[in-house]
Design a protein around this motif. Sequence first.
Motif, PDB file in Angstrom:
ATOM      1  N   VAL A  75       0.845  -1.195   0.000  1.00 39.97           N
ATOM      2  CA  VAL A  75       0.000   0.000   0.000  1.00 39.97           C
ATOM      3  C   VAL A  75       0.882   1.247   0.000  1.00 39.97           C
ATOM      4  CG1 VAL A  75      -1.649   1.348   1.369  1.00 39.97           C
ATOM      5  CG2 VAL A  75      -1.991  -1.117   1.069  1.00 39.97           C
ATOM      6  N   GLY A  76       1.885   1.263   0.859  1.00 42.98           N
ATOM      7  CA  GLY A  76       2.791   2.409   0.920  1.00 42.98           C
ATOM      8  C   GLY A  76       3.500   2.648  -0.403  1.00 42.98           C
ATOM      9  N   CYS A  77       3.936   1.584  -1.038  1.00 45.48           N
ATOM     10  CA  CYS A  77       4.601   1.689  -2.334  1.00 45.48           C
ATOM     11  C   CYS A  77       3.660   2.291  -3.376  1.00 45.48           C
ATOM     12  CB  CYS A  77       5.095   0.316  -2.773  1.00 45.48           C
ATOM     13  SG  CYS A  77       5.922   0.314  -4.373  1.00 45.48           S
ATOM     14  N   ALA A  78       2.451   1.789  -3.439  1.00 46.81           N
ATOM     15  CA  ALA A  78       1.476   2.304  -4.406  1.00 46.81           C
ATOM     16  C   ALA A  78       1.166   3.774  -4.144  1.00 46.81           C
ATOM     17  CB  ALA A  78       0.194   1.472  -4.354  1.00 46.81           C
ATOM     18  N   LEU A  79       0.996   4.146  -2.876  1.00 46.54           N
ATOM     19  CA  LEU A  79       0.707   5.548  -2.555  1.00 46.54           C
ATOM     20  C   LEU A  79       1.895   6.446  -2.884  1.00 46.54           C
ATOM     21  CD1 LEU A  79      -1.269   5.147   0.785  1.00 46.54           C
ATOM     22  CD2 LEU A  79      -2.162   5.693  -1.501  1.00 46.54           C
ATOM     23  N   ALA A  80       3.105   5.962  -2.640  1.00 47.84           N
ATOM     24  CA  ALA A  80       4.292   6.750  -3.000  1.00 47.84           C
ATOM     25  C   ALA A  80       4.344   6.963  -4.516  1.00 47.84           C
ATOM     26  CB  ALA A  80       5.559   6.059  -2.508  1.00 47.84           C
ATOM     27  N   ASN A  81       4.041   5.921  -5.275  1.00 44.55           N
ATOM     28  CA  ASN A  81       4.043   6.056  -6.731  1.00 44.55           C
ATOM     29  C   ASN A  81       2.952   7.010  -7.205  1.00 44.55           C
ATOM     30  OD1 ASN A  81       6.188   4.288  -7.052  1.00 44.55           O
ATOM     31  ND2 ASN A  81       4.879   2.516  -7.404  1.00 44.55           N
ATOM     32  N   LEU A  82       1.749   6.859  -6.667  1.00 45.72           N
ATOM     33  CA  LEU A  82       0.648   7.727  -7.084  1.00 45.72           C
ATOM     34  C   LEU A  82       0.891   9.179  -6.706  1.00 45.72           C
ATOM     35  CD1 LEU A  82      -2.402   5.448  -6.211  1.00 45.72           C
ATOM     36  CD2 LEU A  82      -1.686   6.151  -8.506  1.00 45.72           C
ATOM     37  N   SER A  83       1.470   9.405  -5.531  1.00 45.28           N
ATOM     38  CA  SER A  83       1.673  10.782  -5.074  1.00 45.28           C
ATOM     39  C   SER A  83       2.822  11.473  -5.799  1.00 45.28           C
ATOM     40  CB  SER A  83       1.922  10.815  -3.566  1.00 45.28           C
ATOM     41  OG  SER A  83       3.195  10.305  -3.259  1.00 45.28           O
ATOM     42  N   GLN A 115       8.041   4.267   2.872  1.00 46.06           N
ATOM     43  CA  GLN A 115       7.126   4.385   1.731  1.00 46.06           C
ATOM     44  C   GLN A 115       6.096   5.492   1.982  1.00 46.06           C
ATOM     45  OE1 GLN A 115       7.481   3.136  -1.129  1.00 46.06           O
ATOM     46  NE2 GLN A 115       8.510   1.182  -0.969  1.00 46.06           N
ATOM     47  N   ALA A 116       5.559   5.518   3.200  1.00 45.77           N
ATOM     48  CA  ALA A 116       4.565   6.543   3.531  1.00 45.77           C
ATOM     49  C   ALA A 116       5.203   7.926   3.539  1.00 45.77           C
ATOM     50  CB  ALA A 116       3.927   6.233   4.877  1.00 45.77           C
ATOM     51  N   ALA A 117       6.427   8.018   4.035  1.00 46.34           N
ATOM     52  CA  ALA A 117       7.133   9.303   4.015  1.00 46.34           C
ATOM     53  C   ALA A 117       7.354   9.770   2.574  1.00 46.34           C
ATOM     54  CB  ALA A 117       8.455   9.196   4.764  1.00 46.34           C
ATOM     55  N   ALA A 118       7.671   8.836   1.691  1.00 44.30           N
ATOM     56  CA  ALA A 118       7.829   9.178   0.274  1.00 44.30           C
ATOM     57  C   ALA A 118       6.506   9.662  -0.310  1.00 44.30           C
ATOM     58  CB  ALA A 118       8.354   7.983  -0.507  1.00 44.30           C
ATOM     59  N   ALA A 119       5.407   9.030   0.088  1.00 38.67           N
ATOM     60  CA  ALA A 119       4.094   9.469  -0.387  1.00 38.67           C
ATOM     61  C   ALA A 119       3.783  10.875   0.128  1.00 38.67           C
ATOM     62  CB  ALA A 119       3.013   8.489   0.063  1.00 38.67           C
ATOM     63  N   LEU A 120       4.066  11.129   1.381  1.00 36.45           N
ATOM     64  CA  LEU A 120       3.822  12.470   1.940  1.00 36.45           C
ATOM     65  C   LEU A 120       4.703  13.508   1.250  1.00 36.45           C
ATOM     66  CD1 LEU A 120       3.449  11.566   5.708  1.00 36.45           C
ATOM     67  CD2 LEU A 120       1.645  12.348   4.140  1.00 36.45           C
ATOM     68  N   ARG A 121       5.930  13.141   0.940  1.00 34.93           N
ATOM     69  CA  ARG A 121       6.793  14.040   0.195  1.00 34.93           C
ATOM     70  C   ARG A 121       6.171  14.349  -1.166  1.00 34.93           C
ATOM     71  NH1 ARG A 121       8.674  14.703  -4.204  1.00 34.93           N
ATOM     72  NH2 ARG A 121       8.235  12.558  -4.716  1.00 34.93           N
ATOM     73  N   GLY A 122       5.653  13.318  -1.797  1.00 34.56           N
ATOM     74  CA  GLY A 122       4.994  13.517  -3.095  1.00 34.56           C
ATOM     75  C   GLY A 122       3.802  14.447  -2.985  1.00 34.56           C
ATOM     76  N   PHE A 123       2.998  14.253  -1.942  1.00 29.82           N
ATOM     77  CA  PHE A 123       1.830  15.123  -1.763  1.00 29.82           C
ATOM     78  C   PHE A 123       2.228  16.569  -1.478  1.00 29.82           C
ATOM     79  CE2 PHE A 123      -0.558  11.148  -0.456  1.00 29.82           C
ATOM     80  CZ  PHE A 123      -1.318  11.102  -1.607  1.00 29.82           C
ATOM     81  N   SER A 124       3.407  16.757  -0.897  1.00 29.41           N
ATOM     82  CA  SER A 124       3.818  18.116  -0.556  1.00 29.41           C
ATOM     83  C   SER A 124       4.275  18.903  -1.786  1.00 29.41           C
ATOM     84  CB  SER A 124       4.939  18.093   0.493  1.00 29.41           C
ATOM     85  OG  SER A 124       6.138  17.607  -0.077  1.00 29.41           O
ATOM     86  N   ALA A 125       4.569  18.228  -2.885  1.00 28.10           N
ATOM     87  CA  ALA A 125       4.957  18.906  -4.115  1.00 28.10           C
ATOM     88  C   ALA A 125       3.703  19.379  -4.832  1.00 28.10           C
ATOM     89  CB  ALA A 125       5.748  17.952  -5.008  1.00 28.10           C
ATOM     90  N   THR A 126       3.707  20.601  -5.260  1.00 22.53           N
ATOM     91  CA  THR A 126       2.520  21.128  -5.913  1.00 22.53           C
ATOM     92  C   THR A 126       2.615  21.106  -7.421  1.00 22.53           C
ATOM     93  OG1 THR A 126       3.350  23.387  -5.932  1.00 22.53           O
ATOM     94  CG2 THR A 126       2.083  22.689  -3.979  1.00 22.53           C
TER      95      THR A 126
END
Length: 130
Positions: A75-83, A115-126
């Motif tokens: 799940v974390g991997c998929a969210l990191a990729n999507l974000s 993985q979740a931290a990578a997803a949050l990093r992705g979400f922080s990029a606009t």
Amino acid sequence: ASSLFKIVQSGAIPHIVSLVSGPDNKLEGRRYGALALANMTACEAFHPTILNDEGPEALFALSNSYDDMESRRFVGCALANLSSNTENHERIVEMGGLQPTIALAYDRDQTVHKQAAAALRGFSATGNIN
């Protein structure tokens, strides 16, 4: 990669999402479905289909329904990729994706946490530097 395109073109994503989201499905099947979605999210071309077929919601449900480290890793991997794709941010947030991602960031497993931290990093990029 060509086999992955064939899988997606055959219409498999809704079936995989159904496997992942089905609470009555066995954990192992749900886990492998999450792994398949994680692999598919590595290709941005599949993101719209995964989002339209409610892939993120299935992943959120799986991460909340079991104390299963492997599932949470996928799940974390998929969210990191999507974000990593700024075009997905609004849709995932509307789907309620921030809270499950934040919860995964507190996971005791280091891989899930990363993985979740990578997803949050992705979400922080606009994607918008104005």
